[in-house]
Design a protein around this motif. Structure first.
Motif, PDB file in Angstrom:
ATOM      1  N   LEU A  88      10.481 116.654 -26.944  1.00  0.00           N
ATOM      2  CA  LEU A  88      10.064 115.637 -25.596  1.00  0.00           C
ATOM      3  C   LEU A  88       9.231 113.833 -26.023  1.00  0.00           C
ATOM      4  O   LEU A  88       9.920 112.668 -25.627  1.00  0.00           O
ATOM      5  N   GLU A  89       7.939 114.291 -27.108  1.00  0.00           N
ATOM      6  CA  GLU A  89       7.440 112.989 -27.727  1.00  0.00           C
ATOM      7  C   GLU A  89       8.583 111.739 -28.179  1.00  0.00           C
ATOM      8  O   GLU A  89       8.515 111.008 -28.118  1.00  0.00           O
ATOM      9  N   LYS A  90       8.952 113.009 -29.480  1.00  0.00           N
ATOM     10  CA  LYS A  90       9.600 112.389 -30.219  1.00  0.00           C
ATOM     11  C   LYS A  90      11.524 111.399 -29.273  1.00  0.00           C
ATOM     12  O   LYS A  90      11.593 109.951 -29.504  1.00  0.00           O
ATOM     13  N   LEU A  91      11.592 112.176 -28.480  1.00  0.00           N
ATOM     14  CA  LEU A  91      12.527 111.985 -27.113  1.00  0.00           C
ATOM     15  C   LEU A  91      12.528 110.056 -26.728  1.00  0.00           C
ATOM     16  O   LEU A  91      13.012 109.480 -26.529  1.00  0.00           O
ATOM     17  N   GLY A  92      10.935 111.011 -25.680  1.00  0.00           N
ATOM     18  CA  GLY A  92      10.702 108.994 -25.760  1.00  0.00           C
ATOM     19  C   GLY A  92      10.430 108.504 -26.314  1.00  0.00           C
ATOM     20  O   GLY A  92      11.078 106.795 -26.064  1.00  0.00           O
ATOM     21  N   SER A  93      10.492 108.467 -27.317  1.00  0.00           N
ATOM     22  CA  SER A  93      10.152 107.357 -28.141  1.00  0.00           C
ATOM     23  C   SER A  93      11.060 106.626 -28.953  1.00  0.00           C
ATOM     24  O   SER A  93      11.405 105.387 -28.827  1.00  0.00           O
ATOM     25  N   TYR A  94      12.366 107.573 -28.646  1.00  0.00           N
ATOM     26  CA  TYR A  94      13.499 107.037 -28.804  1.00  0.00           C
ATOM     27  C   TYR A  94      14.333 105.832 -27.938  1.00  0.00           C
ATOM     28  O   TYR A  94      15.126 105.614 -27.586  1.00  0.00           O
ATOM     29  N   LEU A  95      14.203 107.087 -26.590  1.00  0.00           N
ATOM     30  CA  LEU A  95      14.727 106.461 -25.253  1.00  0.00           C
ATOM     31  C   LEU A  95      13.912 104.496 -25.219  1.00  0.00           C
ATOM     32  O   LEU A  95      14.352 104.034 -23.928  1.00  0.00           O
ATOM     33  N   LYS A  96      12.780 103.737 -25.713  1.00  0.00           N
ATOM     34  CA  LYS A  96      12.388 103.253 -25.247  1.00  0.00           C
ATOM     35  C   LYS A  96      13.319 101.944 -25.368  1.00  0.00           C
ATOM     36  O   LYS A  96      14.513 101.709 -27.138  1.00  0.00           O
ATOM     37  N   GLU A  97      13.378 100.783 -24.768  1.00  0.00           N
ATOM     38  CA  GLU A  97      15.069 100.083 -25.201  1.00  0.00           C
ATOM     39  C   GLU A  97      13.989  98.423 -25.081  1.00  0.00           C
ATOM     40  O   GLU A  97      13.280  98.527 -24.302  1.00  0.00           O
ATOM     41  N   PRO A  98      14.725  97.292 -26.284  1.00  0.00           N
ATOM     42  CA  PRO A  98      14.199  96.779 -25.774  1.00  0.00           C
ATOM     43  C   PRO A  98      13.887  95.602 -24.851  1.00  0.00           C
ATOM     44  O   PRO A  98      15.319  95.795 -23.449  1.00  0.00           O
ATOM     45  N   PHE A  99      13.212  94.936 -23.976  1.00  0.00           N
ATOM     46  CA  PHE A  99      13.494  94.735 -22.519  1.00  0.00           C
ATOM     47  C   PHE A  99      14.016  93.291 -22.512  1.00  0.00           C
ATOM     48  O   PHE A  99      12.946  91.716 -22.562  1.00  0.00           O
ATOM     49  N   ASN A 100      14.845  92.831 -22.542  1.00  0.00           N
ATOM     50  CA  ASN A 100      15.842  92.068 -22.723  1.00  0.00           C
ATOM     51  C   ASN A 100      17.190  92.427 -21.529  1.00  0.00           C
ATOM     52  O   ASN A 100      17.525  93.273 -21.872  1.00  0.00           O
ATOM     53  N   ARG A 101      17.483  91.350 -20.850  1.00  0.00           N
ATOM     54  CA  ARG A 101      19.376  91.506 -19.791  1.00  0.00           C
ATOM     55  C   ARG A 101      19.983  92.187 -20.659  1.00  0.00           C
ATOM     56  O   ARG A 101      20.510  93.240 -20.132  1.00  0.00           O
ATOM     57  N   GLU A 102      20.809  92.534 -21.861  1.00  0.00           N
ATOM     58  CA  GLU A 102      21.502  92.637 -22.649  1.00  0.00           C
ATOM     59  C   GLU A 102      21.016  94.923 -22.608  1.00  0.00           C
ATOM     60  O   GLU A 102      22.351  95.166 -22.998  1.00  0.00           O
ATOM     61  N   ALA A 103      19.781  94.907 -22.846  1.00  0.00           N
ATOM     62  CA  ALA A 103      20.087  96.184 -23.379  1.00  0.00           C
ATOM     63  C   ALA A 103      19.759  97.362 -21.899  1.00  0.00           C
ATOM     64  O   ALA A 103      19.917  97.973 -21.674  1.00  0.00           O
ATOM     65  N   LEU A 104      18.703  96.438 -20.765  1.00  0.00           N
ATOM     66  CA  LEU A 104      19.136  96.417 -19.867  1.00  0.00           C
ATOM     67  C   LEU A 104      20.257  96.310 -18.694  1.00  0.00           C
ATOM     68  O   LEU A 104      20.744  97.916 -18.043  1.00  0.00           O
ATOM     69  N   GLU A 105      20.954  96.499 -19.012  1.00  0.00           N
ATOM     70  CA  GLU A 105      22.643  96.343 -18.035  1.00  0.00           C
ATOM     71  C   GLU A 105      23.548  97.211 -19.225  1.00  0.00           C
ATOM     72  O   GLU A 105      24.172  97.955 -18.009  1.00  0.00           O
ATOM     73  N   THR A 106      23.275  96.762 -20.492  1.00  0.00           N
ATOM     74  CA  THR A 106      24.079  98.549 -20.847  1.00  0.00           C
ATOM     75  C   THR A 106      23.413 100.323 -21.191  1.00  0.00           C
ATOM     76  O   THR A 106      23.924 101.412 -21.576  1.00  0.00           O
ATOM     77  N   CYS A 107      22.198 100.477 -20.478  1.00  0.00           N
ATOM     78  CA  CYS A 107      21.391 101.321 -20.584  1.00  0.00           C
ATOM     79  C   CYS A 107      21.931 101.895 -18.935  1.00  0.00           C
ATOM     80  O   CYS A 107      21.154 101.419 -18.116  1.00  0.00           O
ATOM     81  N   ASN A 108      22.657 102.485 -18.986  1.00  0.00           N
ATOM     82  CA  ASN A 108      23.293 103.697 -17.389  1.00  0.00           C
ATOM     83  C   ASN A 108      23.500 105.191 -17.569  1.00  0.00           C
ATOM     84  O   ASN A 108      23.933 105.607 -16.899  1.00  0.00           O
ATOM     85  N   ILE A 109      23.039 105.097 -18.998  1.00  0.00           N
ATOM     86  CA  ILE A 109      23.038 106.884 -19.309  1.00  0.00           C
ATOM     87  C   ILE A 109      21.500 107.503 -18.374  1.00  0.00           C
ATOM     88  O   ILE A 109      20.564 106.986 -18.680  1.00  0.00           O
ATOM     89  N   LYS A 110      22.247 108.999 -17.293  1.00  0.00           N
ATOM     90  CA  LYS A 110      21.412 109.119 -16.459  1.00  0.00           C
ATOM     91  C   LYS A 110      21.009 110.931 -18.121  1.00  0.00           C
ATOM     92  O   LYS A 110      21.985 111.330 -18.498  1.00  0.00           O
ATOM     93  N   PHE A 111      19.646 110.856 -17.702  1.00  0.00           N
ATOM     94  CA  PHE A 111      19.044 111.655 -18.920  1.00  0.00           C
ATOM     95  C   PHE A 111      17.742 112.797 -18.286  1.00  0.00           C
ATOM     96  O   PHE A 111      17.611 112.061 -16.755  1.00  0.00           O
ATOM     97  N   THR A 112      18.582 113.981 -17.540  1.00  0.00           N
ATOM     98  CA  THR A 112      18.104 115.187 -17.344  1.00  0.00           C
ATOM     99  C   THR A 112      17.537 116.556 -17.588  1.00  0.00           C
ATOM    100  O   THR A 112      18.268 116.797 -18.653  1.00  0.00           O
TER     101      THR A 112
END
Length: 318
Positions: free
Chosen positions: A148-172
């Motif tokens: 989970l620690e490794k997955l968390g590091s992979y999920l980090k997105e750059p804080f910019n508009r393009e990344a935020l707009e395309t990041c709509n995948i839900k993770f449960t």
């Protein structure tokens, strides 16, 4: 589906890095319970194809290609519009059973599954084997934490508009049956540092853990949205667990539902539910299916039709 496992590898089963449903066994990895391997699995023409990503590999090493594989999954999810579920299975599950249950989860709720496969099948459905599986669950805490620690590091997105707009995948995250005992020990262990906050929802499905005192550790679970706990008072597997080992399993008890961090769903009186343990994939009724489809896709379970909140029990009921 992507497999993360601390099971022993059956090397003779592989040819050029490809094996089948017997690719991994029912013991911990020969180098210890914290040693994990990564594999991809798919069912083609009724047969399982399991392909090693790297052998051997520690998920704590920086040079394993898991980021690349996880990126492939994210690209696939973006293309298909699917969401992702990290699934921790329960007791008495061979590697093949684990694959089949995960596939049923994918098909029933239209999600992509990442499987955390731990050796929970020490030889049968008996007292000795059950206790052995609980010891293995405790020993697997480090492997789950590193994953989970490794997955968390992979999920980090750059804080910019393009990344935020395309990041709509839900993770449960869904922990099932005795998988909740592994998860409980992870939460109360000093290694836990809120890694579960990467998940939109956390679902404790038919939890084979003590109802008594569960609020003390459930309240520690960090999540992006909600923590859900499911209940069936007639669950035949948890009844066996009650009768042979302890009383009042969390997934079978409709009293003392007192975690401030959880939302409880009691499916006991639902049509077709009966004694069902595998309530997330067995055919029961549309309300139960709708609940799991929603929460596994990162949505609100409270919005389903057919159940309402009962303040006396602090749960949603039929």
């Amino acid at each position: 589906m992507l497999i993360v496992t601390n099971r022993n590898i059956n090397s003779s089963n592989f040819k050029n890095g490809v094996g089948d449903h017997k690719a991994f066994g029912d013991s911990v990895n020969s180098k210890g319970p914290n040693e994990v391997r990564l594999a991809k699995a798919e069912k083609i023409n009724g047969k399982w194809k399991v392909e090693l990503i790297k052998e051997p590999s520690r998920i704590t090493e920086n040079n394993i290609p898991s980021r690349k594989e996880f990126s492939k999954i994210r690209d696939k999810l973006t293309e298909t519009g699917k969401n992702c579920v990290f699934f921790v299975h329960g007791f008495n599950q061979s590697f093949e059973k684990n694959l089949e249950k995960s596939l049923a989860l994918e098909k029933e709720h239209k999600v992509e599954v990442i499987v955390f496969s731990w050796p929970s099948n020490p030889g049968g459905f008996k007292t000795k084997e059950y206790r052995h599986a609980k010891r293995t669950a405790k020993a697997s805490v480090g492997a789950l934490d590193s994953t989970l620690e490794k997955l968390g590091s992979y999920l980090k997105e750059p804080f910019n508009r393009e990344a935020l707009e395309t990041c709509n995948i839900k993770f449960t995250l869904m922990t099932y049956s005795l998988g909740n005992y592994l998860f409980q020990n992870y939460i109360i262990d000093s290694v836990y540092e809120n890694e579960t906050s990467i998940f939109d929802n956390v679902i404790l499905c038919q939890a084979d853990v003590d109802n008594k005192g569960h609020a003390s550790w459930v309240n520690l679970i960090e999540t992006g949205k909600k923590v859900y706990i499911t209940i069936n008072e007639n669950d035949w597997v948890l009844k066996w667990s009650d009768a042979n080992f302890q009383k009042d399993r969390l997934g079978r008890t409709a009293k003392n539902l007192n975690s401030d961090n959880a939302i409880y769903f009691d499916f006991t009186n639902g049509n077709g539910v009966g004694k069902t343990h595998g309530i997330f994939y067995k055919k029961t009724n549309n309300v139960v299916k709708d609940f799991f489809t929603k929460v596994l896709n990162g949505e609100r379970g409270e919005d389903i039709k057919g159940m309402s909140y009962d303040s006396r029990s602090n749960s949603y009921r039929f």
